[in-house]
Design an enzyme around this catalytic site. Structure first.
Site, PDB file in Angstrom:
ATOM      1  N   GLU A 168       7.493   9.598   5.525  1.00 35.33           N
ATOM      2  CA  GLU A 168       6.336  10.764   5.533  1.00 35.33           C
ATOM      3  C   GLU A 168       5.624  10.901   4.364  1.00 35.33           C
ATOM      4  O   GLU A 168       5.011  11.766   3.941  1.00 35.33           O
ATOM      5  CB  GLU A 168       7.398  12.232   5.651  1.00 35.33           C
ATOM      6  CG  GLU A 168       8.609  12.461   6.657  1.00 35.33           C
ATOM      7  CD  GLU A 168       8.464  11.805   8.052  1.00 35.33           C
ATOM      8  OE1 GLU A 168       6.942  11.786   8.378  1.00 35.33           O
ATOM      9  OE2 GLU A 168       8.936  11.620   8.887  1.00 35.33           O
ATOM     10  N   GLY A 186      -9.787  11.102  21.443  1.00 34.78           N
ATOM     11  CA  GLY A 186     -10.342  12.482  22.324  1.00 34.78           C
ATOM     12  C   GLY A 186     -11.465  12.036  23.116  1.00 34.78           C
ATOM     13  O   GLY A 186     -11.920  12.892  24.004  1.00 34.78           O
ATOM     14  N   ASP A 229       0.613   5.895  12.020  1.00 34.36           N
ATOM     15  CA  ASP A 229       1.819   5.369  12.816  1.00 34.36           C
ATOM     16  C   ASP A 229       1.168   4.411  13.735  1.00 34.36           C
ATOM     17  O   ASP A 229       0.130   4.480  14.416  1.00 34.36           O
ATOM     18  CB  ASP A 229       2.387   6.614  13.420  1.00 34.36           C
ATOM     19  CG  ASP A 229       2.991   7.508  12.421  1.00 34.36           C
ATOM     20  OD1 ASP A 229       3.180   7.156  11.318  1.00 34.36           O
ATOM     21  OD2 ASP A 229       3.373   8.908  13.103  1.00 34.36           O
ATOM     22  N   ASP A 278      13.743  11.904  10.922  1.00 29.64           N
ATOM     23  CA  ASP A 278      13.404  11.998  12.424  1.00 29.64           C
ATOM     24  C   ASP A 278      14.024  13.324  13.124  1.00 29.64           C
ATOM     25  O   ASP A 278      13.220  14.096  13.843  1.00 29.64           O
ATOM     26  CB  ASP A 278      13.710  10.721  12.890  1.00 29.64           C
ATOM     27  CG  ASP A 278      13.298   9.793  12.637  1.00 29.64           C
ATOM     28  OD1 ASP A 278      12.153   9.353  12.825  1.00 29.64           O
ATOM     29  OD2 ASP A 278      14.247   9.197  11.713  1.00 29.64           O
TER      30      ASP A 278
END
Length: 575
Positions: A189, A312, A388, A502
């Site tokens: 993170e 998008g 990610d 997680d």
């Protein structure tokens, strides 16, 4: 020449083998392999074979590397791919029968897609994805970096021995799979904590004390283990508002953020540039400073944002709408505001033009950003773009093809050169030492996604188990009793799996809350029963067949990390 482009991919999944299949569990790993890992390997090898200069820094977390080399994973993935091929065939027949020609062509695309993934996995990569990644590192195209062993959230762990174990095991597992020492690490993170007098934020279970003591900075553990760099968020470097990477994708986080937003006080912005590399030092002369590369906010949002970034775009495949029972996707984004009922059919022939335009825009953005930095400072810069890995192929199906086009365009650039993180550090030779505040890349820059009213209970269990692990490791780590050592190592595995960040993330996002809560309870119960068995055995010499079978059953199911050193939990190597 204006500077270097450093693409960093963070590749991680928690341990799911033997812990469910669908909707949560093994199919997460199957989806990631078939939609991200294998497509990216194919793209990387195509670029290599075409003589394109591409450089990627990729983290493969230790817990993921262990899963990708498991025979169980191979068997499960092959079954999964066969199932997807079968479903695509059935959908194709259905669409042809009912006269839906475009959807039939998309079903045919899916059938060929999964057939190609299966062929790549079996014939091209010999069912060994880790070796495929390793080969690309050995040829100089990838730099693979490590991570904390099970993606433990390091700033919130209670004991320095726990942080030490996560880092040391991360290095060990990396050496096992990649045949060399890692130069860099992805902090889970992007969460960092400097050294200071730290107080445990929640009270542990079982009457363990609330600790308050001088902690080592995370960078000290990295330096001690030969790690040369890590990645941070923009706001961690220079203050200001953190642009969180997950808020847009998870409704649960948006609601959680509404509770926390009023409490957040942002640091004033400082004159530090994300396009320079800095050093972080503990101030101890015997410890080498560790370099930090900082996330570029401009390019970050273009890929992270499903609302106004490239994913998008209305012509790309929609992530959410799936056909029952195949689970295959036949619709396009249409509009980021469109309801599922309003999604239009995916049109295969419209995608190429969008990829061409988006990749050109991205390369122009990289170039302009580095040009502005060069003109302002007269220094060659580095633009670090961490994501990610699942963004490329899973969340954004066309993402791997986008990356291919980006590197093809950069190959012809006079102004920007791709580089691995280590190469950029060598080229820029940083010398400026900075201090960093505690924080992460979560919205608000702090820990609230992982520590809040819904997750406090998980930390109570983690903290009490950290104390117990240290106590038993100190007593028995150098024992010659093989059964005792076997049980202690399984105890360590259960703690490591319990510490995975997680679980708190999934609880906070509500995306797989029940599964995450069950996993926390499961590993906590396993830990406590094994600890009781160990203490009873050490005190009396008695070990019932039932108790031994329980430990063996845990070891067979959670079959990872064969190179555990119990001394890591017993004492801090460099106090």
């Amino acid at each position: 020449m204006y500077g270097y482009f450093v693409l960093v991919l963070h590749t991680h999944l928690p341990y799911v083998i033997g812990h469910g299949r669908w909707p949560h569990g093994m199919d997460w790993l199957n989806e990631a392999a078939s939609e991200c890992y294998i497509p990216l390997l194919n793209i990387f090898n195509e670029l290599k074979n075409d003589g394109i200069n591409f450089k990627v820094t990729i983290n493969i977390s230790p817990v993921l590397a262990e899963q990708l080399t498991s025979k169980n994973f191979v068997d499960e993935l092959l079954q999964y791919l066969d199932m997807k091929i079968k479903y695509a065939e059935q959908d194709e027949i259905e669409f042809i029968k009912t006269g839906r020609k475009n959807l039939a062509s998309v079903a045919k695309f899916w059938r060929e897609y999964y057939q190609n993934i299966k062929e790549s996995f079996t014939d091209r990569y010999n069912q060994d994805l880790i070796s495929a990644f390793r080969a690309l590192q050995d040829s100089g195209h990838l730099e693979i970096i490590t991570c904390a062993a099970t993606h433990g959230y390091l700033p919130l762990l209670a004991l320095d021995t726990s942080v030490q174990a996560q880092v040391k095991l991360g290095v060990k597992v990396y050496e096992k799979h990649f045949g060399r020492k890692p130069r860099g690490i992805w902090l889970p993170e992007c969460a960092y904590r400097p050294g200071y007098r730290w107080k445990m934020p929640v009270k542990p279970e079982n009457n363990f004390p609330i600790l308050e003591y001088e902690r080592k900075g995370v960078e000290e553990f990295l330096s001690e283990n030969g790690i040369e760099f890590f990645i941070i968020d923009t706001a961690t470097l220079r203050g200001g508002k953190t642009i969180g990477v997950y808020l847009e994708r998870f409704e649960g986080l948006r609601k959680l953020w509404e509770q926390f937003e009023s409490q957040v006080k942002y640091r004033p912005e400082e004159e530090k540039s994300p396009y320079e590399i800095y050093l972080v030092s503990s101030g101890k002369p015997e410890k080498k400073p560790v370099a930090v590369l900082t996330r570029d906010p401009k390019t970050g949002l273009q890929v992270w944002s499903g609302e106004w970034g490239y994913p998008g775009d209305g012509w790309y495949l929609d992530f959410h709408k799936k056909k029952f029972p195949s689970g295959l996707r036949y619709w396009r984004v249409t509009s980021s505001k469109a309801d599922l009922a309003d999604k239009l059919e995916y049109e295969l022939d419209k995608v190429e033009a969008r990829l061409e335009e988006n990749s050109s825009h991205f390369v122009d953005l990289i170039t302009t950003t580095l040009k502005e930095h060069f003109e302002k400072t007269n220094k060659i810069g580095v633009l670090t773009a961490p994501y990610d890995t699942e963004l490329f192929g899973h969340w954004w199906f066309e993402g791997p093809r986008f990356l291919k086009k980006v590197f093809e365009k950069l190959n012809n650039s006079e102004f920007v050169k791709p580089a691995t993180a280590s190469e950029a550090i060598v080229k820029l030779n940083p010398s400026t030492v900075v201090s960093l505040p505690e924080g992460s890349w979560g919205e608000g820059g702090y820990h609230y996604i992982w520590l809040n009213k819904d997750t406090e209970w998980t930390w109570r269990h983690i903290y009490s188990n950290e104390f117990k692990m240290k106590e038993l490791a100190q007593k028995f780590y150098n024992s010659k009793d093989e059964r005792l050592i076997f049980m202690l190592k399984q105890l360590a595995r259960e703690l490591l799996l319990l510490q995975a960040s997680d679980w708190q993330f999934l609880i906070s996002t509500i995306s797989a809350r029940d599964y995450a809560e069950l996993r926390v309870a499961f590993h906590n119960e396993n830990f406590n029963r094994i600890a009781e068995i160990i203490e009873k055995y050490a005190n009396t010499g008695d070990l019932s067949l039932e108790d031994w079978n329980f430990v063996v059953e845990c070891a067979e199911r959670d079959n990872l990390f064969d190179d555990i050193d119990l001394k890591w939990w017993a004492e801090v190597e460099f106090p």
